[in-house]
Design an enzyme around this catalytic site. Structure first.
Site, mmCIF file in Angstrom:
data_model
loop_
_atom_site.group_PDB
_atom_site.id
_atom_site.type_symbol
_atom_site.label_atom_id
_atom_site.label_comp_id
_atom_site.label_asym_id
_atom_site.label_seq_id
_atom_site.Cartn_x
_atom_site.Cartn_y
_atom_site.Cartn_z
ATOM 1 N N GLN A 60 -10.193 -4.050 -3.503
ATOM 2 C CA GLN A 60 -11.486 -3.608 -2.989
ATOM 3 C C GLN A 60 -12.605 -3.954 -3.973
ATOM 4 O O GLN A 60 -13.664 -4.466 -3.598
ATOM 5 C CB GLN A 60 -11.446 -2.088 -2.762
ATOM 6 C CG GLN A 60 -12.751 -1.517 -2.274
ATOM 7 C CD GLN A 60 -13.090 -1.959 -0.865
ATOM 8 O OE1 GLN A 60 -12.289 -1.802 0.038
ATOM 9 N NE2 GLN A 60 -14.277 -2.520 -0.675
ATOM 10 N N ARG A 73 0.885 -1.177 0.000
ATOM 11 C CA ARG A 73 0.000 0.000 0.000
ATOM 12 C C ARG A 73 0.918 1.221 0.000
ATOM 13 O O ARG A 73 1.705 1.402 0.933
ATOM 14 C CB ARG A 73 -0.923 0.009 1.222
ATOM 15 C CG ARG A 73 -1.662 1.322 1.365
ATOM 16 C CD ARG A 73 -2.771 1.282 2.394
ATOM 17 N NE ARG A 73 -3.911 0.541 1.885
ATOM 18 C CZ ARG A 73 -5.138 0.616 2.409
ATOM 19 N NH1 ARG A 73 -5.381 1.392 3.456
ATOM 20 N NH2 ARG A 73 -6.145 -0.070 1.895
ATOM 21 N N ASP A 113 -17.429 7.137 -1.647
ATOM 22 C CA ASP A 113 -16.209 6.966 -0.835
ATOM 23 C C ASP A 113 -15.900 8.329 -0.223
ATOM 24 O O ASP A 113 -16.517 9.349 -0.576
ATOM 25 C CB ASP A 113 -15.064 6.481 -1.746
ATOM 26 C CG ASP A 113 -13.783 6.165 -0.979
ATOM 27 O OD1 ASP A 113 -13.841 5.982 0.260
ATOM 28 O OD2 ASP A 113 -12.708 6.101 -1.614
ATOM 29 N N CYS A 167 -16.425 1.560 0.481
ATOM 30 C CA CYS A 167 -15.292 0.681 0.841
ATOM 31 C C CYS A 167 -14.899 0.821 2.302
ATOM 32 O O CYS A 167 -14.242 -0.056 2.849
ATOM 33 C CB CYS A 167 -14.112 0.963 -0.073
ATOM 34 S SG CYS A 167 -13.404 2.612 0.121
ATOM 35 N N ARG A 207 -13.685 -8.697 1.567
ATOM 36 C CA ARG A 207 -12.255 -8.440 1.319
ATOM 37 C C ARG A 207 -11.466 -9.711 1.622
ATOM 38 O O ARG A 207 -10.572 -10.090 0.886
ATOM 39 C CB ARG A 207 -11.747 -7.290 2.212
ATOM 40 C CG ARG A 207 -12.329 -5.918 1.924
ATOM 41 C CD ARG A 207 -11.942 -5.406 0.560
ATOM 42 N NE ARG A 207 -10.504 -5.305 0.389
ATOM 43 C CZ ARG A 207 -9.742 -4.290 0.820
ATOM 44 N NH1 ARG A 207 -10.286 -3.264 1.431
ATOM 45 N NH2 ARG A 207 -8.438 -4.270 0.591
ATOM 46 N N HIS A 209 -7.491 0.890 -6.416
ATOM 47 C CA HIS A 209 -7.689 -0.010 -5.271
ATOM 48 C C HIS A 209 -8.367 -1.293 -5.781
ATOM 49 O O HIS A 209 -9.520 -1.583 -5.465
ATOM 50 C CB HIS A 209 -8.565 0.695 -4.229
ATOM 51 C CG HIS A 209 -8.529 0.071 -2.874
ATOM 52 N ND1 HIS A 209 -7.717 -0.997 -2.554
ATOM 53 C CD2 HIS A 209 -9.220 0.362 -1.730
ATOM 54 C CE1 HIS A 209 -7.908 -1.327 -1.286
ATOM 55 N NE2 HIS A 209 -8.806 -0.520 -0.768
HETATM 56 N N1 CP Z 1 -11.340 -0.226 2.365
HETATM 57 C C1 CP Z 1 -10.082 -0.289 2.803
HETATM 58 O O1 CP Z 1 -9.147 -0.523 2.054
HETATM 59 O O2 CP Z 1 -9.952 -0.084 4.143
HETATM 60 P P1 CP Z 1 -8.573 0.121 4.917
HETATM 61 O O3 CP Z 1 -8.017 1.444 4.471
HETATM 62 O O4 CP Z 1 -8.944 0.126 6.366
HETATM 63 O O5 CP Z 1 -7.634 -0.989 4.555
HETATM 64 N N1 NVA Z 2 -10.115 6.651 -1.360
HETATM 65 C C1 NVA Z 2 -9.723 6.183 -0.056
HETATM 66 C C2 NVA Z 2 -9.928 4.727 0.070
HETATM 67 C C3 NVA Z 2 -9.605 4.168 1.428
HETATM 68 C C4 NVA Z 2 -9.743 2.681 1.497
HETATM 69 C C5 NVA Z 2 -8.272 6.559 0.213
HETATM 70 O O1 NVA Z 2 -7.440 6.391 -0.692
HETATM 71 O O2 NVA Z 2 -7.978 7.024 1.309
#
Ligand code: CP
Ligand code: NVA
Length: 328
Positions: free
Chosen positions: A154, A124, A242, A281, A309, A151
């Site tokens: 997701q 990540r 989101d 998400c 997930r 992502h």
């Molecule tokens: N939806 C998602 O990826 O959540 P986190 O940021 O908690 O991993």
């Molecule tokens: N769009 C959000 C998704 C979190 C899972 C971010 O990137 O923070």
């Protein structure tokens, strides 16, 4: 010689068709063919429906998977760690203060070193270029656990969730309301790969990246873009939103009042199909992009989505990391 060359070409084509080259990375949905994504998803469904005690062979037995997080995470981190254990593997968490990707040593060097120890890595990162550089130098599978641009894990869980509740997503209408962010991009990729329609409603300043729009056009994806949330949501089978501020974004640089008309509230939800589902998400900002009434309402499937997930990612882990015989 000619025959050998022809066989090699045929084999390469077959591998390409199944995205079976090694290492098998899971970077972005737009890089996959439809058949492979369906296969990965069906593996996730299989793992969900098969009690752990009935798994005669553990696909990740004797495998170690590292997870490198440069940004916070609850769902991605925990669901991957649990999934790796359930499939018989070991997980190692590396947070950024430990590894300092690209600061303590080059990303390429970290990729080369980790490739000698572990069997796969989930990353990540705040910069998708780092993910690309890592995978270019990695001899083990790399899984995208979220970047500023996408992502994909997701959305695999989201498609699984939709199909559990409503059947095949083919030709259904999805409405994305709010910010044209990383999650929205993966939804557009999925629209093409899983053949559904998608309408994206964002303020003009917060639209999808132009390269994603061009990609979708090229793919003949059924993508509609509008600034009007009512137009996008009308008769939608699934409504998705989101956060308005993604991790790493500079909040001061964003005029959030422009996003207020895009809040998913009961009035807006009523414009969707009467049996429409709602997804997010998570983490959610109640009272901002979605009201508590919608998030906790009867159309919301966000907790199933979060659970999936775990299952969808087991499909991804097995496809990327398990030996080939598990994929047959
Ligand atoms: N939806 C998602 O990826 O959540 P986190 O940021 O908690 O991993
Ligand atoms: N769009 C959000 C998704 C979190 C899972 C971010 O990137 O923070």
């Amino acid at each position: 010689m000619k025959r050998l060359l022809s066989l090699t070409i045929q084999w390469a084509r077959l591998l390409e068709e199944l995205n079976m080259e090694y290492p098998r990375h899971f970077l972005d949905l737009d890089r996959f063919n439809k058949k492979t994504l369906r296969k990965i998803l069906s593996m996730g469904v299989y793992f969900k429906n098969t009690p752990l005690s009935k798994l005669t062979r553990k696909p990740l037995a004797n495998k170690t998977v590292a997870m490198l997080f440069e940004k916070p995470s609850t769902r991605t981190r925990v669901s991957f760690e649990v999934g790796i254990h359930q499939l018989g593997g070991n997980a190692i968490i590396l947070d950024d203060s430990m590894t300092q990707l690209g600061r303590r040593e080059t990303i390429a060097d970290v990729a080369r070193v980790l490739s000698r120890y572990v069997d796969g890595i989930i990353i990540r990162t705040d910069n998708s270029e780092k993910l690309e550089e890592f995978q270019r130098n990695s001899s083990i599978p790399v899984i995208n656990g979220l970047t500023n641009n996408s992502h994909p894990c997701q959305i695999m869980a989201d498609i699984m969730t939709y199909e559990e509740h409503r059947g095949n997503i083919l030709d259904r209408s999805v409405a994305w309301i709010g910010d044209g962010n990383n999650v929205a991009v993966s939804w557009v990729h999925a629209a093409s790969k899983f053949s559904f329609k998608i309408s994206i409603a964002t303020p003009p300043d917060f639209g999808l990246p132009t390269d994603v729009i061009s990609w979708a056009k090229n793919e003949r994806c059924a993508l509609k873009i509008t600034a009007d949330p009512v137009q996008a949501i009308s008769n939608a089978d699934l409504v998705v939103t989101d956060t308005w501020v993604s991790m790493g974004e500079k909040i001061k640089k964003k005029n959030l009042s422009l996003l207020e008309p895009y809040q998913v509230n009961s009035d807006l939800m009523h414009k969707a199909a009467s049996d429409a589902l709602f997804m997010h998400c998570l983490p959610a900002n109640r009272g901002k992009e979605v009201t508590t009434k919608v998030l906790d309402g009867t159309q919301s499937v966000v907790w199933d989505e979060a659970e999936n997930r775990l299952h969808a990612q087991k499909g991804i882990l097995a496809w990327c990391i398990a030996e080939n015989q598990f994929l047959e």
